[in-house]
Design an enzyme around this catalytic site. Structure first.
Site, short mmCIF file in Angstrom:
data_model
loop_
_atom_site.label_atom_id
_atom_site.label_comp_id
_atom_site.label_asym_id
_atom_site.label_seq_id
_atom_site.Cartn_x
_atom_site.Cartn_y
_atom_site.Cartn_z
N GLY A 169 0.80 -1.23 0.00
CA GLY A 169 0.00 0.00 0.00
C GLY A 169 0.83 1.27 0.00
O GLY A 169 0.30 2.36 0.26
N SER A 209 2.26 -3.41 -3.75
CA SER A 209 2.19 -2.36 -4.77
C SER A 209 2.32 -2.88 -6.20
O SER A 209 2.91 -2.22 -7.07
CB SER A 209 3.23 -1.26 -4.48
OG SER A 209 2.98 -0.68 -3.21
P1 13P Z 1 -1.15 -3.34 -2.33
O1 13P Z 1 -1.15 -4.02 -3.66
O2 13P Z 1 -2.26 -2.33 -2.19
O3 13P Z 1 0.19 -2.81 -1.98
O4 13P Z 1 -1.49 -4.46 -1.24
C1 13P Z 1 -0.75 -5.62 -1.24
C2 13P Z 1 -1.40 -6.59 -0.33
O5 13P Z 1 -1.38 -6.40 0.89
C3 13P Z 1 -2.09 -7.74 -0.91
O6 13P Z 1 -2.43 -8.66 0.06
#
Ligand code: 13P
Length: 248
Positions: A169, A209
């Site tokens: 994230g 990400s």
């Molecule tokens: P993001 O792709 O939003 O970084 O989240 C990764 C994740 O925690 C998937 O389980």
């Protein structure tokens, strides 16, 4: 050839209206060596699994309780997820490990519950930034694997998701060399735990990400067998683009 997996983790996002995203999968072709899964909140699993069946995409849970049933207000068991239409379940996500204080031991019992309920377990492991900077990535990930993989696990009922906590994230994807190193380490550690044949066949996916722009490079990295996608899975077009990037 190793089975690849791309799973979308919607986290605590989505109500009935968001099921419309599924329509964007129209025309998508999923090759036989790729398993595609969407893990919506539990409230949407039943409806999602019915909608997705048309697209050869499966449905998963994001967590489960370690027991089958009982006086555990607010919890959902692996058997309930399977009953609602799930075929997979994520366990040990860092948002559970950190946010809910889940230990490796608890994660192990949840993975065991998933396997007994006939669900494929997507087991998340990964280091924090602090642990990486201290040079402890292998030790942390190795301990998570050793202590969270149940004795009933094998390459058909378990997928390992390497999710460096600092890349979740944040828009900060791990570098290719970091991903390659971590995945290589996970495969060799799985060899000690599950045997060399299972380790060769087990899918190890990357999360943190992942988006339509960086997915082809990530999926082209050695020992990467797909991805666990958070934010980008909420948009049907973006998730379809990530799925397309995993077809070679
Ligand atoms: P993001 O792709 O939003 O970084 O989240 C990764 C994740 O925690 C998937 O389980």
């Amino acid at each position: 050839m190793r089975q690849r997996l791309i799973a979308g983790n919607w986290k605590m996002n989505g109500t009935g209206i968001d099921l419309g995203e599924v329509a964007k999968f129209k025309g998508l072709s999923i090759p036989a060596n790729l398993t595609a899964v969407v893990c919506p909140p539990s409230t949407l699993i039943h409806r999602m699994s019915e909608l997705l069946s048309e697209f050869a995409i499966e449905t998963g849970g994001q967590d489960c309780h370690q027991l089958e049933a009982g006086a555990y207000t607010g919890n959902v068991s692996a058997r309930m997820l399977a009953d609602a239409g799930a075929t997979h379940c994520i366990v040990g996500h860092s948002e559970r490990r950190v946010g809910h204080g889940e230990s490796n031991e608890l994660v192990r019992s949840k993975a065991k519950a998933c396997i007994s309920a006939g669900l494929k377990t997507i087991l998340c492991v990964g280091e924090t930034e602090h642990e990486r900077l201290a040079g402890r990535t292998h030790q942390v990930v190795g301990d998570q694997l050793s202590e969270s993989i149940p004795e009933t696990a094998n390459d058909r009922n378990l997928v390992v998701a390497y999710e460096p906590v600092w890349a979740i994230g944040t828009g900060r994807t791990a570098e290719r060399t970091q991903i390659e190193d971590a995945h290589g380490f996970i495969r060799s550690h799985c060899s000690k735990l599950l045997g060399s044949r299972a380790a060769e066949n087990i899918a190890i996916v990357y999360g943190g990400s992942v988006n339509p722009k960086n997915s082809a490079e990530i999926f082209g990295t050695r020992d990467v067998d797909g991805g666990l996608v958070g934010g980008a899975s909420l948009n049907g077009d973006d998730f379809a683009a990530v799925l397309n990037a995993c077809q070679d």
